[in-house]
Design a protein around this motif. Structure first.
Motif, PDB file in Angstrom:
ATOM      1  N   THR A  41     -13.163  17.568  18.619  1.00  0.00           N
ATOM      2  CA  THR A  41     -12.431  18.569  17.844  1.00  0.00           C
ATOM      3  C   THR A  41     -13.162  18.979  16.570  1.00  0.00           C
ATOM      4  N   LYS A  42     -13.633  17.949  15.834  1.00  0.00           N
ATOM      5  CA  LYS A  42     -14.209  18.258  14.533  1.00  0.00           C
ATOM      6  C   LYS A  42     -15.331  17.262  14.249  1.00  0.00           C
ATOM      7  N   PRO A  43     -16.480  17.473  14.878  1.00  0.00           N
ATOM      8  CA  PRO A  43     -17.534  16.460  14.765  1.00  0.00           C
ATOM      9  C   PRO A  43     -18.149  16.363  13.370  1.00  0.00           C
ATOM     10  N   VAL A  44     -18.358  15.129  12.948  1.00  0.00           N
ATOM     11  CA  VAL A  44     -19.019  14.863  11.662  1.00  0.00           C
ATOM     12  C   VAL A  44     -20.100  13.819  11.911  1.00  0.00           C
ATOM     13  N   LEU A  45     -21.308  14.121  11.488  1.00  0.00           N
ATOM     14  CA  LEU A  45     -22.403  13.161  11.662  1.00  0.00           C
ATOM     15  C   LEU A  45     -22.220  12.015  10.677  1.00  0.00           C
ATOM     16  N   ILE A  46     -22.125  10.798  11.226  1.00  0.00           N
ATOM     17  CA  ILE A  46     -21.955   9.614  10.371  1.00  0.00           C
ATOM     18  C   ILE A  46     -23.307   8.962  10.108  1.00  0.00           C
ATOM     19  N   LEU A  84     -31.574  17.888  14.171  1.00  0.00           N
ATOM     20  CA  LEU A  84     -30.475  17.100  14.741  1.00  0.00           C
ATOM     21  C   LEU A  84     -29.330  16.938  13.746  1.00  0.00           C
ATOM     22  N   ALA A  85     -29.654  16.895  12.455  1.00  0.00           N
ATOM     23  CA  ALA A  85     -28.609  16.734  11.433  1.00  0.00           C
ATOM     24  C   ALA A  85     -27.951  18.070  11.069  1.00  0.00           C
ATOM     25  N   SER A  86     -28.497  19.170  11.545  1.00  0.00           N
ATOM     26  CA  SER A  86     -27.926  20.484  11.242  1.00  0.00           C
ATOM     27  C   SER A  86     -26.643  20.670  12.053  1.00  0.00           C
ATOM     28  N   PRO A  87     -25.810  21.643  11.694  1.00  0.00           N
ATOM     29  CA  PRO A  87     -24.579  21.863  12.468  1.00  0.00           C
ATOM     30  C   PRO A  87     -24.847  22.018  13.967  1.00  0.00           C
ATOM     31  N   ALA A  88     -25.916  22.707  14.336  1.00  0.00           N
ATOM     32  CA  ALA A  88     -26.201  22.871  15.766  1.00  0.00           C
ATOM     33  C   ALA A  88     -26.568  21.528  16.401  1.00  0.00           C
ATOM     34  N   GLY A  89     -27.281  20.691  15.659  1.00  0.00           N
ATOM     35  CA  GLY A  89     -27.652  19.363  16.163  1.00  0.00           C
ATOM     36  C   GLY A  89     -26.427  18.472  16.324  1.00  0.00           C
ATOM     37  N   VAL A  90     -25.523  18.544  15.366  1.00  0.00           N
ATOM     38  CA  VAL A  90     -24.314  17.713  15.429  1.00  0.00           C
ATOM     39  C   VAL A  90     -23.437  18.129  16.611  1.00  0.00           C
ATOM     40  N   GLU A  91     -23.394  19.412  16.905  1.00  0.00           N
ATOM     41  CA  GLU A  91     -22.664  19.889  18.091  1.00  0.00           C
ATOM     42  C   GLU A  91     -23.226  19.229  19.356  1.00  0.00           C
ATOM     43  N   ILE A  92     -24.521  19.046  19.366  1.00  0.00           N
ATOM     44  CA  ILE A  92     -25.151  18.405  20.530  1.00  0.00           C
ATOM     45  C   ILE A  92     -24.838  16.919  20.564  1.00  0.00           C
ATOM     46  N   LEU A  93     -24.957  16.266  19.410  1.00  0.00           N
ATOM     47  CA  LEU A  93     -24.718  14.817  19.359  1.00  0.00           C
ATOM     48  C   LEU A  93     -23.245  14.473  19.559  1.00  0.00           C
ATOM     49  N   ALA A 109     -18.563  11.063  14.339  1.00  0.00           N
ATOM     50  CA  ALA A 109     -17.107  10.938  14.446  1.00  0.00           C
ATOM     51  C   ALA A 109     -16.594  12.223  15.083  1.00  0.00           C
ATOM     52  N   THR A 110     -15.664  12.078  16.030  1.00  0.00           N
ATOM     53  CA  THR A 110     -15.254  13.248  16.817  1.00  0.00           C
ATOM     54  C   THR A 110     -14.150  14.063  16.158  1.00  0.00           C
ATOM     55  N   GLY A 111     -13.433  13.439  15.201  1.00  0.00           N
ATOM     56  CA  GLY A 111     -12.263  14.110  14.629  1.00  0.00           C
ATOM     57  C   GLY A 111     -11.009  13.894  15.467  1.00  0.00           C
ATOM     58  N   ASP A 112     -11.160  13.178  16.601  1.00  0.00           N
ATOM     59  CA  ASP A 112     -10.002  12.857  17.444  1.00  0.00           C
ATOM     60  C   ASP A 112      -9.665  11.383  17.283  1.00  0.00           C
ATOM     61  N   MET A 113      -8.395  11.067  17.458  1.00  0.00           N
ATOM     62  CA  MET A 113      -8.006   9.663  17.375  1.00  0.00           C
ATOM     63  C   MET A 113      -8.047   9.052  18.778  1.00  0.00           C
ATOM     64  N   VAL A 114      -8.406   7.790  18.862  1.00  0.00           N
ATOM     65  CA  VAL A 114      -8.332   7.102  20.147  1.00  0.00           C
ATOM     66  C   VAL A 114      -7.319   5.968  20.023  1.00  0.00           C
ATOM     67  N   ARG A 115      -6.624   5.721  21.118  1.00  0.00           N
ATOM     68  CA  ARG A 115      -5.566   4.724  21.091  1.00  0.00           C
ATOM     69  C   ARG A 115      -6.158   3.367  21.468  1.00  0.00           C
ATOM     70  N   ARG A 116      -6.135   2.429  20.555  1.00  0.00           N
ATOM     71  CA  ARG A 116      -6.520   1.057  20.851  1.00  0.00           C
ATOM     72  C   ARG A 116      -5.329   0.190  20.446  1.00  0.00           C
ATOM     73  N   ASP A 117      -5.538  -1.027  19.906  1.00  0.00           N
ATOM     74  CA  ASP A 117      -4.360  -1.782  19.453  1.00  0.00           C
ATOM     75  C   ASP A 117      -3.622  -0.972  18.384  1.00  0.00           C
ATOM     76  N   ARG A 118      -4.387  -0.197  17.628  1.00  0.00           N
ATOM     77  CA  ARG A 118      -3.786   0.834  16.774  1.00  0.00           C
ATOM     78  C   ARG A 118      -4.649   2.093  16.910  1.00  0.00           C
ATOM     79  N   ALA A 119      -4.147   3.219  16.455  1.00  0.00           N
ATOM     80  CA  ALA A 119      -4.931   4.456  16.571  1.00  0.00           C
ATOM     81  C   ALA A 119      -6.160   4.357  15.677  1.00  0.00           C
ATOM     82  N   GLN A 120      -7.296   4.756  16.216  1.00  0.00           N
ATOM     83  CA  GLN A 120      -8.536   4.676  15.435  1.00  0.00           C
ATOM     84  C   GLN A 120      -9.319   5.975  15.592  1.00  0.00           C
ATOM     85  N   PRO A 121     -10.123   6.310  14.593  1.00  0.00           N
ATOM     86  CA  PRO A 121     -10.961   7.497  14.751  1.00  0.00           C
ATOM     87  C   PRO A 121     -11.944   7.298  15.907  1.00  0.00           C
TER      88      PRO A 121
END
Ligand code: AMP
Ligand code: MG
Length: 494
Positions: free
Chosen positions: A32-37, A54-63, A160-172
């Motif tokens: 949804t909202k990728p951020v390079l960590i 790779l660190a540019s917005p176009a690169g992050v879209e790929i990663l 980081a994808t900007g989406d939450m994943v469900r584990r024992d608790r919700a996590q990024p």
């Protein structure tokens, strides 16, 4: 004129080309909202990629998996595997995708793959996702292993994808980009042996020989030699793990590569106090994958590989079994040889001594560590300091160790003088900094709870240079408080 370089990676996808029935074409699920960590700039350059791009917005879209770069042909690979001794005929990339392969700056073919890029036809009940914490953890530990000189998959990036994943608790959620010599596993052979028969296993074996063991192509018995060569690499790999106190934690056959690289950083951890029974994984209550069991498990896994190769080794089943059994039976001796080489280096003793006597000398030091509940890394580093002329740390550790004086005399007598190269080898066999479990957890907590990546970056910098001691990093060399270690548990839940 040469064709212009493609903007990100110069892909050349041999697996897609050569092994059609071994995968499914598949696309990553967009983030949804990728951020390079984190981006591994040095590794990007090694792969012939431009870190700035790779660190540019176009690169992050790929990663993030949102855009497929030119030349990539993403696939989910099929594999099977024995998990804790039970055969699962259908595993496969349930939350991973192979984006493609590149030839790196050293001429080596490398896989570039995602972990956490969404569901695939192999996902079963899983969500195909990866949480940020485990992605950062894999990044740290795989890069530590690399810095320690141990063959391993590498980590190129965490987004980081900007989406939450469900584990024992919700996590990024996150996507980890992993780089490997290849992702062919013992379980890959098992999949084709179980579902498609010897002809397909042969294609896979020929692929592996061409990619990882090219010298064997000319052998009169290439498949038997392949088995032995894989055993040799894994024997060396496990000996190196043991030398740094690494516990893989989930040595299922789908987590053992044919290339001999460490793969799949799930519940792995480094041992602190020396004890061969050490287990951290929450799901390994029986201790199947304990520190001291790892060589035996590698052997068990190699026997599973052997089973898949039997029809290629000899058309006569009995002769095939005999030949393969001879290779498996020879493995303990090879493993012992690698173990001895690693631990001789740790003791700073040369290769000329009597193997049995040296084995006993090493075992006796380990026994002293166990009896006195000493930290494996700290004790061996202190031994290195003693060998370099400063015995104070070792003496301080051993004040209550009754057998130590006798052992110390034997150790000194065994190697009265140490040439510079032996001392240097001893230094590089005895790291000062490993990714201490409490430091790893603190770095992940800061990243996840406070959005603060500074402790992660600091720890990464420390473990990337494990052999040279720095006063400013003294805290990172210390073991965890014992209350931490006795209750510490690791999880598969990436
Ligand atoms: P691992 O424990 O990482 O070695 O994974 C074992 C198997 O489970 C592999 O086939 C993975 O692809 C699959 N798997 C693990 N986690 C997930 C997940 N979150 N979603 C789908 N498949 C998964
Ligand atoms: Mg796995």
């Amino acid at each position: 004129m040469n064709a212009p370089a493609p903007p990100f990676f110069a892909f050349d996808n041999s697996y897609v080309r050569d092994l059609e029935e071994f995968y499914v074409h598949w696309k990553p699920t967009p983030a949804t909202k990728p951020v390079l960590i984190r981006l591994n700039e040095e590794l990007a350059r090694e792969l012939g990629a431009d870190p700035v791009a790779l660190a540019s917005p176009a690169g992050v879209e790929i990663l993030a998996g949102n855009q497929i770069p030119e030349g990539a042909e993403p696939i989910a690979q099929a594999y099977a595997g024995h998990q804790f001794g039970q055969f699962s005929p259908q595993l496969g990339d349930g939350r991973a995708l192979l984006l493609g392969e590149v030839i790196d700056r050293n001429g080596k073919r490398r896989d570039i793959a995602f972990k956490g890029s969404g569901r695939t036809p192999f996902s079963r009940n899983g969500d195909g996702k990866c949480a940020l914490g485990p992605a950062l953890r894999e990044y740290l530990i795989s890069e530590a292993m690399h810095a320690l000189g141990i063959p391993t998959t590498r980590s190129l990036a965490v987004v980081a994808t900007g989406d939450m994943v469900r584990r024992d608790r919700a996590q990024p959620g996150a996507v980890l980009t992993r780089v490997a010599a290849s992702h062919v596993r013992v379980g890959t052979f098992q999949f084709f042996a179980a579902h498609q028969g010897p002809e397909q296993v042969k294609r896979l074996a020929d692929y592996v020989i061409a990619r990882h063991y090219p010298a064997l192509a000319a052998s009169p018995q290439p498949y038997l030699d392949l088995l032995a060569a894989v055993g040799e690499r894994q024997a060396e790999l496990v000996a190196r793990w043991l030398g740094v106190g690494f516990i893989h934690g989930v040595m299922n056959t789908d987590n053992m590569t044919l290339s001999g690289e460490t793969i799949d950083y799930g519940p792995c951890a480094f041992m602190e106090t020396y004890s061969p029974g050490t287990v951290f994984s929450s799901i390994d209550s029986a201790g199947r994958y304990a520190y001291g069991k790892q060589a035996g498990i590698a052997r068990w896994n190699l026997a599973r590989l052997a089973e898949t190769l039997l029809p290629l080794i000899d058309t006569d089943a009995e002769r095939a079994a005999q030949a393969a059994t001879a290779v498996i039976d020879a493995l303990p001796e090879r493993q012992a040889a690698h173990w001895l080489r690693v631990f001789r280096a740790k003791l700073g003793i040369d290769e000329t001594g009597d193997a049995e006597a040296d084995h006993a000398l090493i075992d006796d030091f380990l026994r002293i560590l166990k009896q006195n509940q000493l930290d494996f890394t700290v004790a061996f580093r202190a031994l290195f300091h003693a060998a370099s002329g400063d015995p104070t740390r070792l003496e301080a550790l051993m004040t209550n160790a009754t057998d130590f004086t006798d052992w110390h005399g034997r150790w000194q007598a065994r190697q009265p003088a140490r040439p510079a190269d032996l001392l240097a080898a001893m230094q590089y066999a005895n790291p000062c900094y490993i990714p201490r479990n409490h430091r790893v957890e603190a770095a992940l907590d800061a990243a996840l709870d406070d959005n603060n990546l500074a402790p992660f970056e600091r720890l990464l910098a420390v473990i990337q240079s494990p052999f040279d001691e720095r006063a400013a990093d003294a805290e990172y060399a210390k073991p965890a408080p014992s209350e931490f270690t006795t209750t510490y548990m690791t999880f598969c839940g990436t």
